[in-house]
Structure formats: C-alpha cells, structure tokens
Write a protein that holds these residues in place. Sequence first.
Motif, mmCIF file in Angstrom:
data_model
loop_
_atom_site.group_PDB
_atom_site.id
_atom_site.type_symbol
_atom_site.label_atom_id
_atom_site.label_comp_id
_atom_site.label_asym_id
_atom_site.label_seq_id
_atom_site.Cartn_x
_atom_site.Cartn_y
_atom_site.Cartn_z
ATOM 1 N N GLN A 129 45.034 35.943 42.225
ATOM 2 C CA GLN A 129 45.101 35.745 40.926
ATOM 3 C C GLN A 129 44.010 36.748 40.346
ATOM 4 O OE1 GLN A 129 46.966 35.777 38.471
ATOM 5 N NE2 GLN A 129 46.823 33.473 37.740
ATOM 6 N N ILE A 130 42.624 36.805 40.830
ATOM 7 C CA ILE A 130 41.793 37.663 40.468
ATOM 8 C C ILE A 130 42.242 39.177 40.591
ATOM 9 C CG2 ILE A 130 39.246 38.692 41.021
ATOM 10 C CD1 ILE A 130 38.550 35.834 41.927
ATOM 11 N N GLU A 131 42.756 39.549 41.816
ATOM 12 C CA GLU A 131 43.149 40.909 42.131
ATOM 13 C C GLU A 131 44.328 41.450 41.155
ATOM 14 O OE1 GLU A 131 42.497 40.002 46.636
ATOM 15 O OE2 GLU A 131 44.441 40.463 45.968
ATOM 16 N N THR A 132 45.177 40.377 40.796
ATOM 17 C CA THR A 132 46.143 40.680 39.940
ATOM 18 C C THR A 132 45.911 40.935 38.665
ATOM 19 O OG1 THR A 132 47.814 39.408 41.240
ATOM 20 C CG2 THR A 132 48.355 39.794 38.961
ATOM 21 N N ILE A 133 44.890 40.217 38.057
ATOM 22 C CA ILE A 133 44.529 40.377 36.565
ATOM 23 C C ILE A 133 43.797 41.618 36.651
ATOM 24 C CG2 ILE A 133 42.970 39.492 34.802
ATOM 25 C CD1 ILE A 133 43.813 36.318 35.720
ATOM 26 N N ALA A 145 51.409 39.864 30.557
ATOM 27 C CA ALA A 145 51.083 40.351 31.867
ATOM 28 C C ALA A 145 49.588 40.361 32.054
ATOM 29 C CB ALA A 145 51.609 41.666 31.905
ATOM 30 N N MET A 146 48.965 40.202 31.137
ATOM 31 C CA MET A 146 47.308 40.267 31.209
ATOM 32 C C MET A 146 46.877 38.896 31.695
ATOM 33 S SD MET A 146 45.550 42.845 30.042
ATOM 34 C CE MET A 146 44.021 42.334 29.135
ATOM 35 N N ALA A 147 47.647 37.862 31.819
ATOM 36 C CA ALA A 147 47.312 36.491 32.293
ATOM 37 C C ALA A 147 47.384 36.513 33.694
ATOM 38 C CB ALA A 147 48.185 35.560 31.525
ATOM 39 N N SER A 168 40.585 29.112 46.679
ATOM 40 C CA SER A 168 40.175 30.210 47.195
ATOM 41 C C SER A 168 40.598 30.650 48.634
ATOM 42 C CB SER A 168 38.518 30.281 46.978
ATOM 43 O OG SER A 168 38.117 29.301 48.106
ATOM 44 N N LYS A 169 40.646 31.866 49.002
ATOM 45 C CA LYS A 169 40.874 32.029 50.198
ATOM 46 C C LYS A 169 39.919 31.432 51.315
ATOM 47 C CE LYS A 169 43.128 35.029 53.100
ATOM 48 N NZ LYS A 169 44.767 35.193 53.088
ATOM 49 N N HIS A 215 36.986 32.429 40.993
ATOM 50 C CA HIS A 215 38.561 32.232 41.106
ATOM 51 C C HIS A 215 38.781 31.341 40.083
ATOM 52 C CE1 HIS A 215 37.000 29.417 44.188
ATOM 53 N NE2 HIS A 215 38.412 28.459 43.784
ATOM 54 N N GLU A 216 37.935 30.329 39.979
ATOM 55 C CA GLU A 216 38.219 29.256 38.987
ATOM 56 C C GLU A 216 37.838 29.868 37.688
ATOM 57 O OE1 GLU A 216 35.714 25.864 39.741
ATOM 58 O OE2 GLU A 216 36.630 25.460 41.571
ATOM 59 N N ARG A 217 36.927 30.578 37.316
ATOM 60 C CA ARG A 217 37.007 31.167 35.921
ATOM 61 C C ARG A 217 38.010 32.248 35.648
ATOM 62 N NH1 ARG A 217 35.269 27.863 34.084
ATOM 63 N NH2 ARG A 217 34.990 29.297 32.384
ATOM 64 N N PHE A 218 38.592 32.970 36.592
ATOM 65 C CA PHE A 218 39.915 33.737 36.219
ATOM 66 C C PHE A 218 41.104 33.000 36.007
ATOM 67 C CE2 PHE A 218 37.325 37.318 37.287
ATOM 68 C CZ PHE A 218 38.090 38.436 37.175
ATOM 69 N N GLN A 219 41.164 31.842 36.880
ATOM 70 C CA GLN A 219 42.300 31.050 36.546
ATOM 71 C C GLN A 219 42.265 30.037 35.121
ATOM 72 O OE1 GLN A 219 44.790 30.927 38.080
ATOM 73 N NE2 GLN A 219 46.098 29.493 36.934
ATOM 74 N N TYR A 220 40.940 29.950 34.728
ATOM 75 C CA TYR A 220 40.745 29.279 33.551
ATOM 76 C C TYR A 220 41.305 30.211 32.259
ATOM 77 C CZ TYR A 220 38.364 27.419 29.202
ATOM 78 O OH TYR A 220 38.191 26.995 27.874
ATOM 79 N N PHE A 221 40.648 31.676 32.643
ATOM 80 C CA PHE A 221 41.160 32.526 31.595
ATOM 81 C C PHE A 221 42.701 32.940 31.628
ATOM 82 C CE2 PHE A 221 42.671 37.230 31.806
ATOM 83 C CZ PHE A 221 42.263 37.556 30.371
#
Length: 458
Positions: A129-133, A145-147, A168-169, A215-221
């Motif tokens: 998810q981090i990579e995609t965003i 798409a930004m999400a 996470s991985k 990764h949790e912060r990016f998922q919250y975003f």
Amino acid sequence: MHNFQLFIKKNIIKGSTVVVGVSGGPDSLTLLHLFLSIKEEYSLKIVGAHVDHMFRAEQSEEEMLFVKDFCYQYNIPCEAKQIDIPAYLNRNKISSQAASREHRYNFYKEVMDTYNANYLALGHHGDDQIETILMRMVRGSTGEAMAGMKAVRKFHNGYIIRPLLTASKEEILQYCDLNGLEPRFDPSNEENKYTRNRFRNTVLPFLKSENPLVHERFQYFSETFLEDELYLKELTKEKMNTVLKRKEKSEVEMDTKLFLNLPLPLQRRCIQLILNYLYETIPSSLSSIHIESLLNLLSRDHPSGSLDYPNGLRVIKSYDNCLFTFDYDKSLPYEIPLSIPSTIVLPNGSAIDCGILKKPHFLKRGNDVFSLSVERLKEPLTIRSRKQGDKIKLKGMNGTKKVKDIFIDEKIPLHNRDIWPILEDGDGNILWVPGLKKSAFEEADCNGDYIFLQYKEL
C-alpha cells in the motif's frame, strides 16, 4: 493476525465462496493459510487460483506445481493456468506488468464464474500500500486513485477483498515461519528495473527506519482520504447538474461561468467526473497536470483556447462554454454540393432546405433565410466549412468583413466555428453565413423565380 479476523467478520458473509489468488509467495500463501484456518467457522468454500505468466520458464512452472500441491494437501480446489505473456508482448505494445495484470484478472473472472464465487481475495499488504500510494503521487494521479488500493471494491460479479493491508511484510514472513509455510520467492522482485521495486528497495527502508509502523499510518491515510473523497464526489455530482449544458456519449459541454463559481476542490472533481465519463478506461498518461492546465485555461480572461488530452480528446474553451469532445475533427473540413431542390443535413446538427419559389418577399425575413434570383445564380452552389481569410460583402454595408470577425461579434463558441456552414457560389463569392449574416448578393424584390434557402435546427 488479529486484524484478519476483524476484517473477515466485517466484510464477508458466512457461507460464501472465496477465490484466493495464490502466486506461491509469502503474501498469498499466508492469505490462503489464514482463510483455511477460518474455513469451518465461517462455512466458506475456498478455491485457489494461480497464473503462470511464463516469464521464468521452469522456475515459474515449478511454482505453479507447488501451489497445486499445497491446495491438494488441504483438500481445496485449485485452478491454475499458464499464459504465454512474453509471446503476447511480442504482438502488442504494452508493458509486461500491464499485460500480466490484464490476463491475470481475466482469469480470476473465469474462476469466479466457474465456482459462482462472491469474493476474490488478494494478498496485498501494508508495504504494498505504501508503494502504491507513493507511486501514484509521483505519477500525478488524482481522486480516489490517491488513496491507493481499496480494502474492498466491486469486481466482476462480486468483490475484491484485501484482508492484509494492515499487516507489514515482516509480520507476514513471521507468520510463515511460525506456521511452517515454505513460500517461493520471485527473484524479479529485487530487480530495480521495475518502478515498484525501486520504491520497495530504496524509499520503503528509509520510511520504516523513521517509523516501523509506517504502514499503519499510510493505511489510515488511505481510509480517511477515501472517505473524504467519496463525500466530495457526491457533493460534486449534485453541483454538476447546474454546470452541465449537454452530455452525450463522446461530448460533454459545460457552462464555464457557473463552473468557476464552484469551490476549487469541486472544480477539480467536476473535471475528473467528466473525464471518467468520457474515457472508457482512463489513460495512464492522464494526470493532475491535465486538470491543472484546464483550470488555468478556464480562469484566464482570454475568451478562447484549447487543450489536447490523451487518446484524441480535445477540450475547447469559448466564452462561457467549455466543450470536451472526441468528435472535433471527424467532419473537418467539409464541402457539400447543393442541389436544387434538396435538404442538406450539416455536420453541426442543423440542416438547409433549398428550393425554387415565386415572390420570396412574402416569406419571413431574417438571417435564417436567403434568396437569390435564378437568373443571377452562379453555379454550383456549395455548403462548406470556413477557410482562412474568408470574407463576405455584407448586405447594406460598403466593403467586406472577415467571417472570423462575424463569429467573434456573435460570440460563436470556438468549437462551432470550424463546422459552421458557409454558402458559396460558383465564382467563389460567399453568399450567406446561415443564421448570422447575409451578403449583398441576396435578392427578394424583383420579378422571376428565386432560389430560396432556409437554415433550421433538426
């Protein structure tokens, strides 16, 4: 993984059939194993689905056999398919990743149909998810798409679900160790020739060094951004009704003045909704730069201008109109011989009726009609699109006037000017700009027969 249980409880109906995409790697193998652990509790039917893209010859075939054997051990169906993507790439100009994704998802649809499945489960995790965003931000994506990747989204006759986006991985690898899983690893994931791998191997380690739970912060975003975006999109749809003037399959026209009265966040989303409507599939080359360029064009004082968007879409500003069209050049230029009598249907959606009449002075006057003595007719009559330098000798005036200036004076939208009809005689004289101006060649008050023409909307 506690979050997995919460996800399933919230998003899956008991008794459903779930197709799990399994590459054989740690992510998808963990996902399949987790589903097997709750299979009885939720009365689920689990189906494994694997695609061998045939990039790595024997190695990828061995991974396919590994997945089939894993499913056999747990007594679940496994659908596997080999697709020669390298051969496909030789025939089509498309990236290897795009081609693989297209064929893989088509295969998933087939498997869902075969088993009447409600869900397709995929093993994307928090690091993905981090990579995609980040990739989409850098590329200039807009809107939803930004999400990044949605945890749940509609797909085919059911839903795609991603239960591991909060993991996470590292957690996934630990799960494999604790449960004795022996996943296969694709060496191409380490090659920096792929954009995602460059983010994975360079940017991601830095972010994790700053915050191991990034990764949790990016998922919250992702989740909160998507909530905000969906709310603003609904608000934009409500306002769109006041802005749109015309909406057809390949054209949308809106009122620029009303559009500019909207708050800027709604303006951006209004343009995005129009693009989503017109494009069957949003081109990868379309980005936020196109939207910002259009906002700049519409807010400028100059009354006209145009932008070329990918795949032949043109956006044309003219006074208080903005036209999005794929059909701009389809009928240009045109030249239509005018038979007498006849009715000519024109590219701008109007028509001209032509016939021979007696005493046309009894008929209505105005710029929608034109009459000419048969005796003074210089054949052939032609209806054509405008040409550079066109001039007309106006009725009741000395000298000539440029047709371009007539369009400007009458505030004819830019996209209409190139298809506006012009009547020309055999000597090259412009006799009439239908609906706008007549030439000094018109006659209506002498004896004899007349050519009578009428311009009308269909």
